[in-house]
Design a protein around this motif. Structure first.
Motif, PDB file in Angstrom:
ATOM      1  N   ARG A 114      18.418 -30.487  -5.636  1.00  0.00           N
ATOM      2  CA  ARG A 114      17.844 -32.015  -5.868  1.00  0.00           C
ATOM      3  C   ARG A 114      17.299 -31.711  -7.296  1.00  0.00           C
ATOM      4  N   THR A 115      17.003 -32.950  -7.827  1.00  0.00           N
ATOM      5  CA  THR A 115      16.406 -32.962  -9.078  1.00  0.00           C
ATOM      6  C   THR A 115      14.638 -32.664  -8.859  1.00  0.00           C
ATOM      7  N   THR A 116      14.207 -31.997  -9.646  1.00  0.00           N
ATOM      8  CA  THR A 116      12.793 -31.396  -9.420  1.00  0.00           C
ATOM      9  C   THR A 116      12.029 -31.399 -10.936  1.00  0.00           C
ATOM     10  N   LEU A 117      10.871 -31.423 -10.877  1.00  0.00           N
ATOM     11  CA  LEU A 117       9.875 -31.309 -12.061  1.00  0.00           C
ATOM     12  C   LEU A 117       9.295 -29.992 -12.016  1.00  0.00           C
ATOM     13  N   ARG A 118       9.306 -29.487 -13.417  1.00  0.00           N
ATOM     14  CA  ARG A 118       8.644 -28.085 -13.648  1.00  0.00           C
ATOM     15  C   ARG A 118       7.241 -28.157 -13.988  1.00  0.00           C
ATOM     16  N   THR A 119       6.490 -27.403 -13.349  1.00  0.00           N
ATOM     17  CA  THR A 119       5.101 -27.354 -13.898  1.00  0.00           C
ATOM     18  C   THR A 119       4.677 -25.925 -14.084  1.00  0.00           C
ATOM     19  N   PRO A 120       4.158 -25.838 -15.151  1.00  0.00           N
ATOM     20  CA  PRO A 120       3.655 -24.204 -15.649  1.00  0.00           C
ATOM     21  C   PRO A 120       2.273 -24.018 -14.897  1.00  0.00           C
ATOM     22  N   LEU A 121       2.538 -22.679 -14.090  1.00  0.00           N
ATOM     23  CA  LEU A 121       1.256 -22.587 -13.440  1.00  0.00           C
ATOM     24  C   LEU A 121       0.802 -20.990 -13.900  1.00  0.00           C
ATOM     25  N   GLY A 122      -0.493 -20.809 -13.933  1.00  0.00           N
ATOM     26  CA  GLY A 122      -0.822 -19.531 -13.981  1.00  0.00           C
ATOM     27  C   GLY A 122      -1.813 -18.877 -12.776  1.00  0.00           C
ATOM     28  N   MET A 123      -1.650 -17.542 -12.530  1.00  0.00           N
ATOM     29  CA  MET A 123      -2.392 -17.186 -11.581  1.00  0.00           C
ATOM     30  C   MET A 123      -2.673 -15.588 -11.449  1.00  0.00           C
ATOM     31  N   ARG A 124      -3.407 -15.309 -10.694  1.00  0.00           N
ATOM     32  CA  ARG A 124      -3.793 -13.739 -10.347  1.00  0.00           C
ATOM     33  C   ARG A 124      -3.676 -13.509  -8.897  1.00  0.00           C
ATOM     34  N   LEU A 125      -2.919 -12.296  -8.758  1.00  0.00           N
ATOM     35  CA  LEU A 125      -2.743 -11.705  -7.408  1.00  0.00           C
ATOM     36  C   LEU A 125      -3.190 -10.267  -7.368  1.00  0.00           C
ATOM     37  N   GLY A 126      -4.394  -9.941  -7.005  1.00  0.00           N
ATOM     38  CA  GLY A 126      -4.862  -8.437  -7.069  1.00  0.00           C
ATOM     39  C   GLY A 126      -5.021  -8.299  -8.669  1.00  0.00           C
ATOM     40  N   SER A 127      -4.242  -7.039  -9.086  1.00  0.00           N
ATOM     41  CA  SER A 127      -4.274  -6.842 -10.640  1.00  0.00           C
ATOM     42  C   SER A 127      -3.324  -7.370 -11.510  1.00  0.00           C
ATOM     43  N   TYR A 128      -2.510  -8.393 -10.644  1.00  0.00           N
ATOM     44  CA  TYR A 128      -1.329  -8.963 -11.358  1.00  0.00           C
ATOM     45  C   TYR A 128      -1.709 -10.205 -11.824  1.00  0.00           C
ATOM     46  N   ARG A 129      -1.290 -10.491 -13.087  1.00  0.00           N
ATOM     47  CA  ARG A 129      -1.458 -12.235 -14.041  1.00  0.00           C
ATOM     48  C   ARG A 129       0.006 -12.530 -13.916  1.00  0.00           C
ATOM     49  N   VAL A 130       0.195 -13.757 -13.391  1.00  0.00           N
ATOM     50  CA  VAL A 130       1.597 -14.274 -13.510  1.00  0.00           C
ATOM     51  C   VAL A 130       1.591 -15.539 -14.165  1.00  0.00           C
ATOM     52  N   ARG A 131       2.630 -15.860 -14.893  1.00  0.00           N
ATOM     53  CA  ARG A 131       2.769 -17.232 -15.395  1.00  0.00           C
ATOM     54  C   ARG A 131       4.413 -17.636 -15.118  1.00  0.00           C
ATOM     55  N   GLY A 132       4.364 -18.881 -14.608  1.00  0.00           N
ATOM     56  CA  GLY A 132       5.754 -19.428 -14.349  1.00  0.00           C
ATOM     57  C   GLY A 132       5.876 -20.800 -14.074  1.00  0.00           C
ATOM     58  N   PHE A 133       7.208 -21.255 -13.804  1.00  0.00           N
ATOM     59  CA  PHE A 133       7.244 -22.864 -13.812  1.00  0.00           C
ATOM     60  C   PHE A 133       7.379 -23.080 -12.159  1.00  0.00           C
ATOM     61  N   HIS A 134       6.567 -23.829 -11.585  1.00  0.00           N
ATOM     62  CA  HIS A 134       6.878 -24.056 -10.195  1.00  0.00           C
ATOM     63  C   HIS A 134       7.508 -25.454 -10.041  1.00  0.00           C
ATOM     64  N   HIS A 135       8.476 -25.561  -9.086  1.00  0.00           N
ATOM     65  CA  HIS A 135       9.411 -26.765  -9.014  1.00  0.00           C
ATOM     66  C   HIS A 135       9.147 -27.707  -7.989  1.00  0.00           C
ATOM     67  N   THR A 136       8.710 -28.760  -8.262  1.00  0.00           N
ATOM     68  CA  THR A 136       8.459 -29.841  -6.965  1.00  0.00           C
ATOM     69  C   THR A 136       9.292 -31.045  -7.140  1.00  0.00           C
ATOM     70  N   LEU A 137       9.410 -31.677  -6.055  1.00  0.00           N
ATOM     71  CA  LEU A 137      10.314 -33.066  -6.148  1.00  0.00           C
ATOM     72  C   LEU A 137       9.436 -34.109  -7.082  1.00  0.00           C
ATOM     73  N   PRO A 138      10.082 -35.059  -7.631  1.00  0.00           N
ATOM     74  CA  PRO A 138       9.211 -36.039  -8.721  1.00  0.00           C
ATOM     75  C   PRO A 138       8.258 -36.645  -7.811  1.00  0.00           C
ATOM     76  N   GLY A 139       7.065 -36.819  -8.210  1.00  0.00           N
ATOM     77  CA  GLY A 139       5.743 -37.562  -7.556  1.00  0.00           C
ATOM     78  C   GLY A 139       5.057 -36.533  -6.880  1.00  0.00           C
ATOM     79  N   ALA A 140       5.386 -35.214  -6.850  1.00  0.00           N
ATOM     80  CA  ALA A 140       4.551 -34.257  -5.919  1.00  0.00           C
ATOM     81  C   ALA A 140       3.930 -33.545  -7.033  1.00  0.00           C
ATOM     82  N   ALA A 141       2.600 -33.206  -6.839  1.00  0.00           N
ATOM     83  CA  ALA A 141       1.877 -32.494  -7.706  1.00  0.00           C
ATOM     84  C   ALA A 141       2.003 -30.977  -7.200  1.00  0.00           C
ATOM     85  N   SER A 142       2.135 -29.904  -8.180  1.00  0.00           N
ATOM     86  CA  SER A 142       2.316 -28.531  -7.699  1.00  0.00           C
ATOM     87  C   SER A 142       0.914 -27.980  -7.104  1.00  0.00           C
ATOM     88  N   LEU A 143      -0.139 -28.454  -7.583  1.00  0.00           N
ATOM     89  CA  LEU A 143      -1.387 -27.739  -6.970  1.00  0.00           C
ATOM     90  C   LEU A 143      -1.750 -28.463  -5.573  1.00  0.00           C
TER      91      LEU A 143
END
Length: 195
Positions: A114-143
């Protein structure tokens, strides 16, 4: 399946991690190597490099979300704090203890794409920092969608940063799965750096 992600270790670590004698008897005879894919699994204080067996027709993210355990074969155990790496023929990790997984293998049925929108997200999980693109359907907000995602959420064009001995290491990975339940905080991250 061949690995297409960068890392500070390579598949030779599966055969003879530095300072560790090879296990007797060679590989795990119970894994179907034609359906196995090399992956890196991140725990609280270590990484595990090994093979995960994929169910025919399933993507690795489907396998991770279908079971409450992650089964790895021919494993190199790489502690973050130093010390000698370990080795195991097979380990079974509770998914609740798995922070991140490098994804590989088949991408799934193209007819279901399906066609998706890419949203750049940053996050922390314990000692890890992560940045990447979360894919959602058009019209849906990643957060907004994030809390309703399956447990292991794919991110593309990602980097993972973690402590390794007395420094921080950053690894770029084409696709990872993040354990949504272990995320301490989450933010939009339009820039490569975030806090």
């Amino acid at each position: 399946c061949s690995r297409d992600w960068s890392s500070d270790v390579c598949s030779s670590d599966l055969e003879a991690p530095p300072g560790v004698a090879p296990a007797a008897g060679g590989g795990a005879p119970w894994i179907d190597l034609d359906r196995a894919c090399e992956t890196m699994v991140y725990g609280a204080d270590r990484r595990q490099l090994g093979l995960i067996e994929l169910t025919p027709g399933w993507r690795m993210s489907d396998v991770l979300n279908d079971d409450h355990r992650v089964l790895l074969s021919r494993v190199a155990i790489l502690p973050h704090a130093g010390g000698l790496p370990g080795r195991a023929q097979e380990i079974s990790l509770p998914r609740d203890d798995v922070f991140l997984v490098h994804l590989g293998g088949p991408r799934g049925d193209r007819e279901l794409y399906r066609t998706t929108l890419r949203t750049p997200l940053g996050m922390r999980l314990g000692s890890y920092r992560v940045r990447g693109f979360h894919h959602t359907l058009p019209g849906a907000a990643s957060l907004t969608v994030w809390p309703r995602e399956r447990v292991m959420v794919p991110l593309t064009d990602a980097w993972i940063e973690y402590p390794m001995r007395a420094r921080r290491v950053r690894v770029h990975v084409p696709v990872i799965a993040v354990n949504r339940l272990l995320v301490d905080w989450l933010t939009l991250a339009p820039d490569d750096e975030f806090d």
